[in-house]
Design an enzyme around this catalytic site. Structure first.
Site, PDB file in Angstrom:
ATOM      1  N   ARG A 231       0.851  -1.185   0.000  1.00 53.35           N
ATOM      2  CA  ARG A 231       0.000   0.000   0.000  1.00 53.35           C
ATOM      3  C   ARG A 231       0.886   1.235   0.000  1.00 53.35           C
ATOM      4  O   ARG A 231       1.954   1.252   0.613  1.00 53.35           O
ATOM      5  CB  ARG A 231      -0.933   0.021   1.227  1.00 53.35           C
ATOM      6  CG  ARG A 231      -2.073  -0.981   1.160  1.00 53.35           C
ATOM      7  CD  ARG A 231      -3.056  -0.612   0.062  1.00 53.35           C
ATOM      8  NE  ARG A 231      -4.248  -1.458   0.059  1.00 53.35           N
ATOM      9  CZ  ARG A 231      -4.422  -2.512  -0.710  1.00 53.35           C
ATOM     10  NH1 ARG A 231      -3.444  -2.890  -1.533  1.00 53.35           N
ATOM     11  NH2 ARG A 231      -5.548  -3.201  -0.676  1.00 53.35           N
ATOM     12  N   GLU A 260      -3.293   7.971  -4.206  1.00 57.60           N
ATOM     13  CA  GLU A 260      -3.902   7.345  -5.379  1.00 57.60           C
ATOM     14  C   GLU A 260      -5.346   7.838  -5.556  1.00 57.60           C
ATOM     15  O   GLU A 260      -6.045   8.057  -4.570  1.00 57.60           O
ATOM     16  CB  GLU A 260      -3.928   5.817  -5.205  1.00 57.60           C
ATOM     17  CG  GLU A 260      -2.568   5.165  -5.196  1.00 57.60           C
ATOM     18  CD  GLU A 260      -2.659   3.647  -5.022  1.00 57.60           C
ATOM     19  OE1 GLU A 260      -3.760   3.093  -5.237  1.00 57.60           O
ATOM     20  OE2 GLU A 260      -1.656   3.023  -4.683  1.00 57.60           O
ATOM     21  N   HIS A 278      -1.000   0.677  -9.684  1.00 57.31           N
ATOM     22  CA  HIS A 278      -1.687  -0.268  -8.792  1.00 57.31           C
ATOM     23  C   HIS A 278      -2.298  -1.418  -9.595  1.00 57.31           C
ATOM     24  O   HIS A 278      -3.498  -1.715  -9.485  1.00 57.31           O
ATOM     25  CB  HIS A 278      -2.759   0.450  -7.972  1.00 57.31           C
ATOM     26  CG  HIS A 278      -3.086  -0.280  -6.691  1.00 57.31           C
ATOM     27  ND1 HIS A 278      -3.530   0.367  -5.549  1.00 57.31           N
ATOM     28  CD2 HIS A 278      -3.041  -1.596  -6.363  1.00 57.31           C
ATOM     29  CE1 HIS A 278      -3.748  -0.522  -4.597  1.00 57.31           C
ATOM     30  NE2 HIS A 278      -3.461  -1.716  -5.075  1.00 57.31           N
TER      31      HIS A 278
END
Length: 311
Positions: A231, A260, A278
């Site tokens: 993450r 993000e 991602h």
């Protein structure tokens, strides 16, 4: 028999709709506006929620769903699910732990190879006619020391792949893992000091916020490389940017980053980092497997059986 009402809070492709539609009455709300409307309009009927770690599920939303009995995260992450609140209500919780681990581990090694071997930079140079004599040589990956932060499903698979490159393997996690094929380090700083490369595969959330900080980055050193497939919150972006600009870290490969989906402004102008949006855990076959895994968890729940991957 009436199918249970499922509220989906994340984007799906057509095949996902077909798969889930066979088992549920699906309410599709993949963005903020439709989500709020769906909760307000259909909350009383919702028995199952499908989300992911980034999108999450709030305590207020749970309170708006009196019939809710199962909440699932499509992937492995679950950092933005109000777990304690759900548990107080007796709501069953599950995720997709391990389903996409192979894909994420593949991508982690791809990022490492691209960053260390400067594959994107060499590709760009070749396209403009620059030949190797005008370019700097890059380090070898094989035989180096690889540190893994988090030795779960993904971390173990990263280790197995790295072993094929003849790397020495070390790891740090909250506790030693029985049968691990890597050396355990009690502290993250000690692991970073030992490692040439560091792959981050630990869960997100408050406990790992900025776990990879300036001290860890400095411990890797100017010849070290950092890869993050966990993450974005786990890595201190500002500290990483400073180190990359100053050359106190050799390079990095990130599939995730803070803020993000906005591009990481402090990083995008740097030439010693590789960025992907991602996508480490996504592929057509993984997507099919994760949706089916969620459906299997739900089927077990309604049959009164133990969940495959409970939280």
């Amino acid at each position: 028999m009436k199918k249970p009402c499922l509220l989906v809070l994340i984007p799906l492709v057509e095949s996902d709709h077909v798969e889930l539609g066979e088992r549920f009455e699906v309410i599709y709300a993949p963005d903020a506006d439709t989500r709020a409307q769906a909760v307000a309009r259909h909350g009383k009927d919702v028995r199952v929620v499908l989300t992911n770690g980034t999108t999450g599920l709030t305590a207020d939303e749970i309170d708006s769903m009196p019939a809710l009995e199962l909440a699932g995260a499509l992937g492995a992450g679950y950092e933005n699910l109000a777990l304690d609140h759900a548990r107080e209500r007796g709501i069953a919780l599950c995720n997709g732990a391990g389903v996409n681990a192979d894909c994420v581990a593949d991508h982690a090694l791809a990022l490492l190879l691209c960053a260390v071997r400067a594959v994107p930079q060499f590709d760009a140079a070749c396209r403009t006619g620059v030949w190797r004599d005008a370019l700097p040589m890059r380090p070898t990956v094989s035989g180096r020391r690889l540190g893994i932060v988090g030795y779960g499903h993904i971390g173990e698979k990263v280790a197995r792949r790295a072993a094929g490159f003849g790397m020495e393997l070390g790891y740090h996690s909250r506790r030693p893992r029985e049968g691990a094929m890597a050396r355990y380090f009690e502290t993250l700083l000690a692991l970073a000091q030992w490692s040439d490369f560091l792959v981050v595969a630990t869960p997100g959330g408050e406990q790992t916020q900025h776990l990879i900080d300036r001290a860890v980055i400095e411990a890797l050193g100017p010849d070290g490389f950092l890869v993050n497939v966990s993450r974005g919150s786990v890595v201190d972006t500002a500290a990483l940017a400073v180190a990359l600009k100053a050359g106190t870290l050799g390079g990095a490969g990130l599939d995730v980053y803070e803020g993000e989906p906005q591009p990481p402004a402090a990083l995008i102008g740097l030439d010693n980092i590789v960025l992907t949006p991602h996508v480490a855990g996504t592929s057509p076959d993984v997507r099919t497997a994760t949706v089916r895994h969620f459906a299997a968890n739900a089927a077990r729940h309604f049959a009164g059986e133990a969940l495959l991957t409970p939280l």
